[in-house]
Design a protein around this motif. Structure first.
Motif, mmCIF file in Angstrom:
data_model
loop_
_atom_site.group_PDB
_atom_site.id
_atom_site.type_symbol
_atom_site.label_atom_id
_atom_site.label_comp_id
_atom_site.label_asym_id
_atom_site.label_seq_id
_atom_site.Cartn_x
_atom_site.Cartn_y
_atom_site.Cartn_z
ATOM 1 N N ARG A 27 -6.899 9.829 -21.578
ATOM 2 C CA ARG A 27 -6.486 8.585 -20.926
ATOM 3 C C ARG A 27 -5.207 8.067 -21.548
ATOM 4 N N THR A 28 -4.212 7.786 -20.707
ATOM 5 C CA THR A 28 -2.964 7.222 -21.193
ATOM 6 C C THR A 28 -2.670 5.917 -20.465
ATOM 7 N N GLY A 62 2.557 11.431 -16.608
ATOM 8 C CA GLY A 62 1.461 11.418 -17.563
ATOM 9 C C GLY A 62 0.804 10.075 -17.767
ATOM 10 N N ARG A 65 -5.072 4.362 -10.887
ATOM 11 C CA ARG A 65 -4.258 5.486 -10.431
ATOM 12 C C ARG A 65 -5.107 6.661 -9.964
ATOM 13 N N GLN A 66 -6.160 6.981 -10.722
ATOM 14 C CA GLN A 66 -6.896 8.196 -10.419
ATOM 15 C C GLN A 66 -7.751 8.068 -9.170
ATOM 16 N N THR A 84 3.595 6.840 -13.246
ATOM 17 C CA THR A 84 2.564 7.476 -12.430
ATOM 18 C C THR A 84 2.024 8.699 -13.164
ATOM 19 N N GLU A 85 1.073 9.364 -12.527
ATOM 20 C CA GLU A 85 0.495 10.571 -13.118
ATOM 21 C C GLU A 85 1.538 11.667 -13.301
ATOM 22 N N ASP A 133 -1.835 7.389 -16.744
ATOM 23 C CA ASP A 133 -3.037 7.150 -15.943
ATOM 24 C C ASP A 133 -3.087 5.711 -15.443
ATOM 25 N N LYS A 171 -0.211 13.558 -22.635
ATOM 26 C CA LYS A 171 -1.036 14.159 -21.588
ATOM 27 C C LYS A 171 -0.841 15.672 -21.501
ATOM 28 N N THR A 172 0.413 16.118 -21.518
ATOM 29 C CA THR A 172 0.676 17.535 -21.269
ATOM 30 C C THR A 172 0.559 18.408 -22.506
ATOM 31 N N ASN A 176 -0.775 1.982 -15.539
ATOM 32 C CA ASN A 176 0.398 1.243 -15.996
ATOM 33 C C ASN A 176 0.081 -0.246 -16.036
#
Length: 223
Positions: A93-94, A112, A143-144, A108-109, A114, A86-87, A116
């Motif tokens: 999308r992960t 990184g 999550r989002q 969690t976000e 999205d 992610k970073t 679980n």
């Protein structure tokens, strides 16, 4: 869609086969030589590398991936893989596999992740869904969107048995997305009545779940 899967064990290979059957491109990554079994998923790309190392993910061209699935048997490795994806590579999308339920709060976000996927939670939800009538069962968390996929089997004493979906005053920000009935999947319309025994799938925020239970199953929840 191009998908990278970290972890080429039984879980990772199974996911890869499903995705390939659905027409997606899949890269399997694993640091253990014994896990590189190209004959098991011949249509996938394979890479012998450690998904926790930045150089390995650069070699895997993660910047070209639409999704990264961290599916190893090690929660620490899955978290690091998702965070790097992610970073460092901006993967849209992960998905992180949770092996130990005590670690679920980490996925969690902030790390990184999205989405679980916790096997113990899924199995528990499926058991509840199979035996519960009138109780809301949480199946999945988005999550989002701060929302959940929830299920409720409509009891026979619900005041809305036979009522068209469009006439039911569902809570705000709550959406009925699917009706499961007699082995069939129905896309609800405003005119579609709901019946006793229907399995109703909703996308709803946590704060309206109790309200939804009271609305559809007041006999069980004091509505």
């Amino acid at each position: 869609m191009r998908v990278a899967i970290a972890g080429a064990g039984a879980v990772g290979r199974s996911i890869a086969r499903e995705l390939i059957q659905n027409g997606h491109q899949v890269l399997l990554i694993d640091k253990e030589p014994r896990s590189i079994r190209q004959d098991r998923v011949p249509d996938a790309e394979w890479l012998l590398a450690d998904s926790c190392e930045l150089a390995s993910l650069t070699e895997a061209r993660l910047d070209r991936c639409d999704v990264v699935i961290a599916a190893t048997g090690d929660d620490k490795a899955n978290l690091v893989t998702a965070l790097l994806a992610k970073t460092e590579f901006g993967v849209p999308r992960t998905v992180g596999r949770v092996n130990h339920p005590n670690n679920e709060w980490l996925f969690t976000e902030a790390w990184g992740v999205d989405v679980n996927v916790s096997t113990p939670r899924i199995m528990s939800a499926l058991v509840e869904e199979a035996v519960s009538v009138g109780d809301l069962v949480r199946l999945f968390t988005f999550r989002q969107g701060n929302a959940n996929l929830v299920e409720l089997t409509l009891p026979g004493d619900s005041p809305y048995v036979g009522t068209p979906a469009g006439l039911i005053p569902f809570p705000e920000n709550c959406a009925l997305v699917t009706i499961l009935r007699d082995g069939q999947v129905y896309v609800p319309t405003a005119e579609q009545p709901i019946e006793a025994g229907d399995e109703l799938l909703f996308v709803a925020p946590s704060e309206v779940e109790e309200e939804l239970e009271r609305l559809l199953a007041p006999g069980s929840h004091g509505g």
